[in-house]
Scaffold this active site. Sequence first.
Site, PDB file in Angstrom:
ATOM      1  CG  ASP A  45     -15.749  39.631  13.402  1.00  0.00           C
ATOM      2  OD1 ASP A  45     -14.729  39.071  13.015  1.00  0.00           O
ATOM      3  OD2 ASP A  45     -16.898  39.247  13.089  1.00  0.00           O
ATOM      4  CE1 TYR A  48     -19.165  37.580  20.258  1.00  0.00           C
ATOM      5  CE2 TYR A  48     -21.394  37.410  19.394  1.00  0.00           C
ATOM      6  CZ  TYR A  48     -20.386  36.934  20.199  1.00  0.00           C
ATOM      7  OH  TYR A  48     -20.608  35.815  20.955  1.00  0.00           O
ATOM      8  CE  LYS A 128      -8.247  36.504  16.835  1.00  0.00           C
ATOM      9  NZ  LYS A 128      -9.108  35.936  15.838  1.00  0.00           N
ATOM     10  NE  ARG A 149     -12.998  28.485  19.244  1.00  0.00           N
ATOM     11  CZ  ARG A 149     -14.004  29.297  19.467  1.00  0.00           C
ATOM     12  NH1 ARG A 149     -14.936  29.476  18.539  1.00  0.00           N
ATOM     13  NH2 ARG A 149     -14.097  29.924  20.607  1.00  0.00           N
ATOM     14  CE  LYS A 327     -10.342  41.072  16.589  1.00  0.00           C
ATOM     15  NZ  LYS A 327     -11.484  40.556  17.231  1.00  0.00           N
TER      16      LYS A 327
HETATM   17  N1  5U1 Z   1      -2.296  33.018  15.312  1.00  0.00           N
HETATM   18  C1  5U1 Z   1      -3.236  32.643  16.189  1.00  0.00           C
HETATM   19  N2  5U1 Z   1      -4.517  32.879  16.038  1.00  0.00           N
HETATM   20  N3  5U1 Z   1      -5.125  32.345  17.108  1.00  0.00           N
HETATM   21  C2  5U1 Z   1      -6.451  32.323  17.427  1.00  0.00           C
HETATM   22  N4  5U1 Z   1      -3.004  31.995  17.333  1.00  0.00           N
HETATM   23  C3  5U1 Z   1      -4.191  31.802  17.927  1.00  0.00           C
HETATM   24  N5  5U1 Z   1      -4.506  31.214  19.087  1.00  0.00           N
HETATM   25  C4  5U1 Z   1      -5.802  31.152  19.442  1.00  0.00           C
HETATM   26  C5  5U1 Z   1      -6.807  31.705  18.610  1.00  0.00           C
HETATM   27  C6  5U1 Z   1      -8.226  31.644  18.996  1.00  0.00           C
HETATM   28  O1  5U1 Z   1      -6.178  30.588  20.611  1.00  0.00           O
HETATM   29  C7  5U1 Z   1      -5.208  29.998  21.494  1.00  0.00           C
HETATM   30  C8  5U1 Z   1      -4.419  31.052  22.215  1.00  0.00           C
HETATM   31  C9  5U1 Z   1      -5.991  29.169  22.459  1.00  0.00           C
END
Ligand code: 5U1
Length: 685
Positions: A45, A48, A128, A149, A327
């Site tokens: 990642d 990328y 995350k 997604r 990150k």
């Molecule tokens: N915990 C968390 N991971 N995550 C990934 N929240 C969160 N929100 C995301 C993503 C891609 O996107 C929204 C902010 C749209």
Amino acid sequence: MDSDKLMTTAAPDRDDPAARATWLRAELERHAHAYYVLDAPTIPDAEYDLLFKELQGIEESHPDLATPDSPTQRVGALALAQFAPVTHAVPMLSINNGFSDEDIVAFDRRVREGLKTVDEVEYAAELKFDGLAINLRYEDGVLVRAATRGDGSTGEDVTANIRTMRSIPLRLNTDTPPRLLDIRGEVLMYKADFARLNARQREAGQREFVNPRNAAAGSLRQLDSRITAQRTLRFFAYGIGALEGAQLPASHAALLDWYAQLGVTVCSERAVLKGAAALLAFYRDIGQRRASLPYDIDGVVYKVNQVAEQKTLGFVSRAPRFALAHKFPAEEATTVVQDIGVQVGRTGAITPVARLAPVFVGGVTVTNATLHNEDEVRRKDIRIGDTVIVRRAGDVIPEVVAHVPERRPADARHFVMPCDCPVCGSPIVRLEEEAVARCSGGWIKCPAQRKGGLLHFVSRRAMDVEGLGDQLVEQLVDKHIITTAADLYKLGLTALVELERMAKKSAQNVLDALEKSKSTTLARFIYALGIRHVGESTAKELARHFGQLDAIMQASPERLLEVADIGPVVARAIRSFFDDPLNVELVAQLRAAGVHWQEGEGSGDNGERPLLGQVFVLTGSLPTLSRDQAAALIEAAGGKVTGSVSKKTSYVVAGADAGSKLARAHELGVPVLDEDALQQLLGQR
Ligand code: 5U1
């Protein structure tokens, strides 16, 4: 995708932005297809992200080079044809990344500018997850569809597979459900479930997965949902899409609380914080505990907490302005195997080691990575010349995870296990029932085993002799000054100061540390002996059960089997260690040198353990006890010490400068103890 899209072309120079942008787009498209559609990533990642950032930079400074089909203009890749396509009612957006403290401070500044405020902004901070983003659609409280997604606008219908996941409610826990609710979150696999799955795959002679993310993706994108049902997947909710027939909660934190009430899993590792400094403290706290979390994460996420403020900030092309993913240093990277050598461990185990072109991974530059054993080299089919994915998670030794098939050169060479030990020349043998090949020299003949054994003996969790590191042990063994651990206690100042890089002061420090180490515990001493299969916790169990070393040395395998956690293999290893007259002599010499501990009555059973079943979390600095000491006392009383606060935590022990764990304890109503209160709890024993 046609096969020529899988070919790599040579990278044009950076001074030709047009050609570079075209090349970057093709590369990103190719990698995105492999990652999102095929679940077979071709680069880590982090690589990328770098390519993506470079393309974003070119398009920003040369707007004429931006194209509508650039990966920067859309999210992800196409969906596979086998699953029915699902159009998301509200697009599933991506999230911008930050890597440094400065990136976070700049994000916070942009947010304050956007909100036209100088006050500290309230953020919701969370993890995350390194999994797959999913949309769960509930109509009148009933799960009707689940979709990946995909490219952000259209995903794949994986309802049948999601239904097999016990952690996802088929009906929401409420009598007044919203007419329509799209819950967004991540499907992932716990590290322990991943290890179990790979063990099963191995036994069945099937392909193993590279990491938990790939295993989760592979499991979720099964056309046969009976296979998914056999895999343990989890879900954590963190966002919302469409909502009809209910009021949207006023904050992100309130949204997650609502989900929890509805019976949807949300992660407990989250906090509401004010200002950039608090975000950075959250990042550091989670970073320290990253390796001990049960699942992989690749960073933390900050979101402006108040929904009204989120709306004010709005979106840029592919991501909201109100959120940022901070990150962690990538735990995986690609590099080239320049050679495969072997290393001889303290038990004579021969470990193949990949010599790598230097690569920055997990926050350090790595040049060697373990390949574990001969079978692993064959199973992963790692050859000299291969490009490989290297993983370094936390303080764990870097390992080679897999090779990248498309980058294998024609002249890649197989590894051949040597016949003789490269250190002492004794034959290398491999018993039929063992995965590991070993040097047959033993510590008497093999200096590598001697060094390994001595380093283990003096290590922090064993005899804890400070200042006796690799280089000193190496010299002491190579110059034949010491052979056994007992010889360490015969060392004098004269012998030490003659060694390289050993000033009189340091030599005296080593002697003082050796003297101090003589006063130890029975558990540490047993662990320090380096008996095969006897790790720290088995040593503690042995000490607790028998109370006296002589009782352990004389115990029959049957008596050893009475100890918690000891099975036939460990019992045999302990018995055969003490059946060897050289080991009995070593113990006698160590005792004669003055090594001692408090001998006690063994419990003979599982003993009186007042804290049995209680789970503790330690945070902040305690006034007199170090964390290790506090943990040891708790464990000795039967308690367990873990890294994160949850509803299962019995007590949080907090000292000065306690951080988010203390806040979490208050939030969950977990009792908080100071050191005095802990001592009282222990004193009731
Ligand atoms: N915990 C968390 N991971 N995550 C990934 N929240 C969160 N929100 C995301 C993503 C891609 O996107 C929204 C902010 C749209």
